[in-house]
Design a protein around this motif. Structure first.
Motif, PDB file in Angstrom:
ATOM      1  N   ILE A 176      46.550  21.662  64.291  1.00  0.00           N
ATOM      2  CA  ILE A 176      47.809  21.399  64.076  1.00  0.00           C
ATOM      3  C   ILE A 176      48.865  21.197  65.018  1.00  0.00           C
ATOM      4  CG2 ILE A 176      50.082  21.642  62.461  1.00  0.00           C
ATOM      5  CD1 ILE A 176      47.175  23.562  61.782  1.00  0.00           C
ATOM      6  N   LEU A 177      49.106  20.481  65.869  1.00  0.00           N
ATOM      7  CA  LEU A 177      49.366  20.156  67.231  1.00  0.00           C
ATOM      8  C   LEU A 177      50.964  19.045  67.115  1.00  0.00           C
ATOM      9  CD1 LEU A 177      46.515  18.496  69.472  1.00  0.00           C
ATOM     10  CD2 LEU A 177      47.121  21.402  68.379  1.00  0.00           C
ATOM     11  N   VAL A 178      51.265  19.815  67.475  1.00  0.00           N
ATOM     12  CA  VAL A 178      53.432  19.548  67.486  1.00  0.00           C
ATOM     13  C   VAL A 178      53.810  19.197  69.029  1.00  0.00           C
ATOM     14  CG1 VAL A 178      55.519  19.183  66.642  1.00  0.00           C
ATOM     15  CG2 VAL A 178      53.574  20.911  65.293  1.00  0.00           C
ATOM     16  N   SER A 179      54.108  18.020  69.033  1.00  0.00           N
ATOM     17  CA  SER A 179      54.888  17.361  70.517  1.00  0.00           C
ATOM     18  C   SER A 179      56.229  17.176  70.149  1.00  0.00           C
ATOM     19  CB  SER A 179      53.668  15.923  70.824  1.00  0.00           C
ATOM     20  OG  SER A 179      53.999  15.427  71.938  1.00  0.00           O
ATOM     21  N   PHE A 180      57.220  17.871  70.655  1.00  0.00           N
ATOM     22  CA  PHE A 180      58.332  17.544  70.929  1.00  0.00           C
ATOM     23  C   PHE A 180      59.135  16.352  71.221  1.00  0.00           C
ATOM     24  CE2 PHE A 180      58.413  21.396  68.701  1.00  0.00           C
ATOM     25  CZ  PHE A 180      59.119  21.204  67.683  1.00  0.00           C
ATOM     26  N   LYS A 181      58.112  16.041  72.309  1.00  0.00           N
ATOM     27  CA  LYS A 181      58.413  15.192  73.189  1.00  0.00           C
ATOM     28  C   LYS A 181      57.471  13.532  73.430  1.00  0.00           C
ATOM     29  CE  LYS A 181      56.874  13.460  78.307  1.00  0.00           C
ATOM     30  NZ  LYS A 181      55.826  13.917  79.015  1.00  0.00           N
ATOM     31  N   LYS A 182      56.837  13.467  72.447  1.00  0.00           N
ATOM     32  CA  LYS A 182      56.507  11.825  71.552  1.00  0.00           C
ATOM     33  C   LYS A 182      56.735  12.010  70.227  1.00  0.00           C
ATOM     34  CE  LYS A 182      52.665  11.445  74.780  1.00  0.00           C
ATOM     35  NZ  LYS A 182      51.990  13.321  75.700  1.00  0.00           N
ATOM     36  N   ARG A 183      57.356  12.931  69.553  1.00  0.00           N
ATOM     37  CA  ARG A 183      57.589  13.348  68.437  1.00  0.00           C
ATOM     38  C   ARG A 183      56.644  12.868  67.010  1.00  0.00           C
ATOM     39  NH1 ARG A 183      64.274  13.382  67.004  1.00  0.00           N
ATOM     40  NH2 ARG A 183      64.607  14.745  68.794  1.00  0.00           N
TER      41      ARG A 183
END
Length: 529
Positions: A176-183
């Protein structure tokens, strides 16, 4: 991968040769049954199973460390970091994997019932039943909103794609990966649908405080006079039971934001535990499980297809996902004013915390940061007796920021809106677990009712000499002696020993909150060893 490259990959999903866009509930049910993804139960709900993953995988959740997050995320065991390159490589592989699927399911919706603060999201699902789950849990757009919808966060869910930890930088096949930069949220290797719901909650816990909105892991309801109540509590404390009140309308059961406008639900549905569910004990939940709902890992009778909510052969974490519209007594839309009352729920197995106490602002911040309860037998594998457990802000697995960030916002709002806060112990009385007994639900309901009605705001109190809590001397419908834990024990020495041990557990746990000021630190138990 830059923004242009990511946008190109999203467009590849949107141009999938068989993309199923915002299908209706009946259409999704047809897909699920024809593809053999689930079974139609006698209630009309779809039953699906999730294989070996019957709960969240916290050790497989990562946040991408980049210039957007490196200085603001509370990095550690909860918020594990993964580098941009690992995210990009896995992202490209998952997109390529999904492009080859015979069908792909796409949902556009929102997180946040207040239109001033809602987050437009889109979800790509490999499974039709996961898409139905998303439709039940998130806020569904109107036909007009679908046309103008511009997603600001994307979930890509590929449960049958398994990562290679040696190559992909993960801890296991699950990720489960979250990228806030790439939303973008990338989910794979697990069929447990709760990862979809909770990943967006984690995102909102990052985004909302930046807009001066307190994000909260709590249930909320509103009384006949418009008075708003929040209920915080970990599993087994009675949060769902006590917030489901026939005389109060439900705002939401799990995730909320508190803005300058008031409280709003982050979700459009509920994800309720089903273990031992009965019509008598929890009629709202029982009646809400019907056509369009999703039953997760619930055993069905082979012939009748009736759910057996007492059967835990697959897991004790059986769940039901359903839209809020399946509940009659709700607030529509799910927004209300500022909270008049906040209830912190704990199930103290030591039998020493008062059944109800009124908190100062500083005490409220202390107990919010502590998030104490006793982990009850059955809530986790290997737990056979209650164990003291602490979860910051009653939801530490979902907090990307330092917990004091949320506690400080809570304190400011308590001051600003003159909110009353109570600590309610639904646990043991007359002794600890094994000696005492569980607090009567009728007593707890009477105490909560008195708190919500404002009857305890100026009530006469006495201070507990170990925990420093102000205990009301009288509560209508509750025997006076029940209110003072020490009076319910036969052995004063045993009580003191147990209470002092719990006080020290509070102090030991609070050492981690180095950002908390002295006023907050000193608002804990008076006993310090």
């Amino acid at each position: 991968m830059n923004a242009v490259e990511q946008s190109k990959l999203i467009k590849e999903l949107l141009s999938h040769h068989n993309l199923q866009n915002n299908l209706s509930v009946p259409q999704l049910v047809e897909k699920i049954l024809s593809r053999g993804e689930g079974t139609l139960s006698a209630t009309g709900a779809i039953r699906a199973t999730t294989g070996k993953y019957t709960g969240r995988s916290p050790k497989d959740k990562f946040i991408v460390r980049d210039e957007t997050t490196q200085d603001v995320i509370d990095w550690g065991l909860v918020n594990q970091e993964i580098d941009e390159a690992s995210f990009d490589n896995l992202y490209e592989k998952v997109i390529a994997y999904l492009k080859k699927k015979d069908e792909l399911y796409h949902f556009k919706g929102y997180a946040g019932a207040d239109k001033n603060y809602r987050l437009p999201i889109q979800v790509f699902n490999e499974y039709a039943w996961h898409n139905l789950f998303s439709r039940q849990l998130f806020i569904e757009p109107t036909e007009e909103e679908v046309e103008s919808h511009q997603s600001e966060f994307t979930i890509v869910s590929a449960p049958t794609y398994k990562a290679d930890p040696k190559v992909d930088g993960t801890n296991s096949e699950t990720f489960i990966l979250v990228s806030f930069k790439k939303r973008t949220i990338l989910i794979g290797g697990t069929e447990y649908a709760g990862e979809i719901k909770k990943s967006i909650f984690s995102v909102m816990n990052f985004l909302l405080p930046q807009r001066d909105i307190l994000s909260m892991h709590c249930s909320a309801n509103v009384g006949q006079e418009g008075d708003v109540a929040l209920f915080f509590g970990l599993s087994g404390t009675g949060k769902t039971t006590l917030s489901a009140d026939p005389y109060r309308r439900l705002i939401g059961d799990d995730e909320h934001g508190w803005s300058t406008n008031g409280v709003f639900n982050i979700e459009g549905g509920c994800y309720a535990k089903c273990i031992n569910l009965s019509k008598e004990k929890e009629p709202q939940i029982y009646e809400a499980i019907r056509f369009g709902s999703v039953l997760e890992n619930v055993i069905l009778d082979e012939g009748s297809r009736n759910p057996d909510y007492d059967d835990t052969s697959l897991t004790e974490n059986t769940r039901a996902a359903y839209t809020l519209e399946n509940i009659d007594n709700i607030v529509t839309p799910s927004v209300a004013g500022h909270p008049n009352t906040i209830i912190f729920l704990t199930a103290d197995a030591s039998g020493t915390l008062p059944p109800i106490s009124k908190l100062t602002k500083e005490q409220a911040m202390y107990h919010f940061l502590s998030g104490y309860t006793s982990k009850l037998a059955g809530t986790e594998r290997g737990v056979t007796e209650p164990q003291a457990t602490f979860s910051a802000c009653f939801g530490s697995p979902f907090l990307p920021l330092e917990p004091s960030t949320y506690a400080e916002m809570l304190g400011e709002k308590i001051d600003q809106y003159n909110t009353n806060v109570f600590l309610v112990n639904t646990g043991w009385t007359g002794g600890s677990y094994g000696t005492g007994k569980r607090m009567k639900l009728s007593y707890t309901r009477a105490m909560v009712h008195s708190a919500l009605e404002g009857e305890l705001n100026s009530a006469e109190t006495t201070k507990d000499d170990i925990f420093g809590l102000e205990i009301p001397m009288h509560v209508p419908g509750v025997p006076d002696e029940v209110l003072i834990p020490k009076k319910t024990w036969n052995d004063n020495e045993a009580y003191n020993k147990e209470a002092q041990a719990l006080a020290m557990k509070f102090h030991d746990n609070f050492k981690q909150f180095t950002h908390a000021g002295d006023e907050i630190k000193n608002a804990g138990p008076l006993y310090r060893g």
